[in-house]
Design a protein around this motif. Structure first.
Motif, PDB file in Angstrom:
ATOM      1  N   GLY A   5      13.066  32.403  22.202  1.00 47.07           N
ATOM      2  CA  GLY A   5      11.319  31.867  22.268  1.00 47.07           C
ATOM      3  C   GLY A   5      10.939  32.260  23.031  1.00 47.07           C
ATOM      4  O   GLY A   5       9.736  32.809  23.271  1.00 47.07           O
ATOM      5  N   THR A   6      11.559  32.477  24.397  1.00 42.70           N
ATOM      6  CA  THR A   6      10.982  33.155  25.590  1.00 42.70           C
ATOM      7  C   THR A   6       9.962  34.351  26.090  1.00 42.70           C
ATOM      8  O   THR A   6       9.465  35.015  26.017  1.00 42.70           O
ATOM      9  N   SER A   7      10.993  35.286  25.163  1.00 49.59           N
ATOM     10  CA  SER A   7      10.458  36.694  24.453  1.00 49.59           C
ATOM     11  C   SER A   7       9.153  36.883  24.083  1.00 49.59           C
ATOM     12  O   SER A   7       8.048  37.327  24.179  1.00 49.59           O
ATOM     13  N   HIS A   8       9.456  36.342  22.691  1.00 52.99           N
ATOM     14  CA  HIS A   8       8.087  36.000  21.288  1.00 52.99           C
ATOM     15  C   HIS A   8       7.274  35.569  22.966  1.00 52.99           C
ATOM     16  O   HIS A   8       5.273  35.588  22.314  1.00 52.99           O
ATOM     17  N   ARG A   9       7.180  34.632  23.233  1.00 49.51           N
ATOM     18  CA  ARG A   9       5.937  33.237  24.238  1.00 49.51           C
ATOM     19  C   ARG A   9       5.165  34.975  24.808  1.00 49.51           C
ATOM     20  O   ARG A   9       4.433  34.768  24.780  1.00 49.51           O
ATOM     21  N   GLY A  10       6.109  35.358  25.519  1.00 51.70           N
ATOM     22  CA  GLY A  10       5.216  36.779  26.372  1.00 51.70           C
ATOM     23  C   GLY A  10       4.941  37.878  25.640  1.00 51.70           C
ATOM     24  O   GLY A  10       3.918  37.819  26.370  1.00 51.70           O
ATOM     25  N   ASN A  11       5.340  38.193  24.577  1.00 49.96           N
ATOM     26  CA  ASN A  11       4.144  38.804  22.751  1.00 49.96           C
ATOM     27  C   ASN A  11       2.544  37.884  23.455  1.00 49.96           C
ATOM     28  O   ASN A  11       1.587  39.139  23.266  1.00 49.96           O
TER      29      ASN A  11
ATOM     30  N   VAL B 130       1.390  35.698  25.605  1.00 45.76           N
ATOM     31  CA  VAL B 130       0.720  35.508  26.567  1.00 45.76           C
ATOM     32  C   VAL B 130       0.073  37.756  26.471  1.00 45.76           C
ATOM     33  O   VAL B 130      -1.500  37.461  26.871  1.00 45.76           O
ATOM     34  N   VAL B 131       0.468  38.640  26.145  1.00 48.48           N
ATOM     35  CA  VAL B 131      -0.030  39.762  25.849  1.00 48.48           C
ATOM     36  C   VAL B 131      -1.749  39.554  24.520  1.00 48.48           C
ATOM     37  O   VAL B 131      -2.751  40.310  25.331  1.00 48.48           O
ATOM     38  N   MET B 132      -1.296  38.952  23.807  1.00 51.29           N
ATOM     39  CA  MET B 132      -1.985  39.063  22.861  1.00 51.29           C
ATOM     40  C   MET B 132      -3.101  38.847  23.011  1.00 51.29           C
ATOM     41  O   MET B 132      -4.049  38.744  22.605  1.00 51.29           O
ATOM     42  N   LEU B 133      -2.431  37.787  23.783  1.00 54.58           N
ATOM     43  CA  LEU B 133      -4.100  36.293  24.876  1.00 54.58           C
ATOM     44  C   LEU B 133      -5.157  37.305  25.554  1.00 54.58           C
ATOM     45  O   LEU B 133      -6.268  37.283  25.510  1.00 54.58           O
ATOM     46  N   ARG B 134      -4.014  37.890  25.811  1.00 54.55           N
ATOM     47  CA  ARG B 134      -4.724  38.909  27.341  1.00 54.55           C
ATOM     48  C   ARG B 134      -5.906  40.048  26.488  1.00 54.55           C
ATOM     49  O   ARG B 134      -6.781  39.878  27.261  1.00 54.55           O
TER      50      ARG B 134
END
Length: 159
Positions: A124-130, A132-136
């Motif tokens: 889950g942490t790994s994909h929440r990182g994805n 973050v990038v999508m939001l930015r």
């Protein structure tokens, strides 16, 4: 083990609450491992279900393809799943209990319950990182979901 599970629930809920401020971004096409944030959270949900089934002693034959229509639908689905997972983990007293399971190709494995919970959290942490990038990339800020913020939030709620 249970604290890590609560962190995972907290982090997903916190990120979904944050995204609800920008409803157009949830289904906006994006580059990355998944086509949009909605599908990324669908993947987290599907994998959480898969590993929860394994924790309970069943093996799913495939990972789902959930794509949530909106943030509220995702929050409700996660809440229902996490209620079941929390009830299950509340009854577990031995994180070192071996779990025997098969992957989606039918290969047998064994790991401790704590190992499986840790894997779910890391995934889950790994994909929440994805996310973050999508939001930015969409021009939006993110919110912190690091474990230390969870601990601080818990401490604040106890005060």
């Amino acid at each position: 083990m249970k604290n890590l599970h609560h962190y995972h629930m907290w982090a997903n809920e916190r990120m979904l609450d944050h995204i609800s401020q920008f409803p157009d971004v949830f289904k906006k096409p994006s580059a990355g491992p998944f086509s949009m944030i909605a599908r990324t959270f669908g993947h987290i949900y599907d994998v959480d279900q898969l590993w929860f089934a394994r924790m309970k002693g069943t093996s799913l034959l495939a990972v789902g393809e959930t794509e949530f229509s909106n943030v509220q639908e995702a929050k409700e689905a996660f809440a229902a799943l996490y209620k079941k997972m929390s009830q299950f983990l509340a009854l577990e007293t031995d994180g070192d209990r071996m779990i025997f399971y098969e992957n989606t190709e039918g290969t047998s494995f064994q790991n401790t319950l704590s190992d499986l919970v840790t894997h779910v959290v890391n995934h889950g942490t790994s994909h929440r990182g994805n996310v973050v990038v999508m939001l930015r990339e969409a021009g939006y800020r993110s919110c912190p979901t690091d474990y230390i913020y969870f601990l601080r939030d818990i401490e604040k709620s106890r005060a």
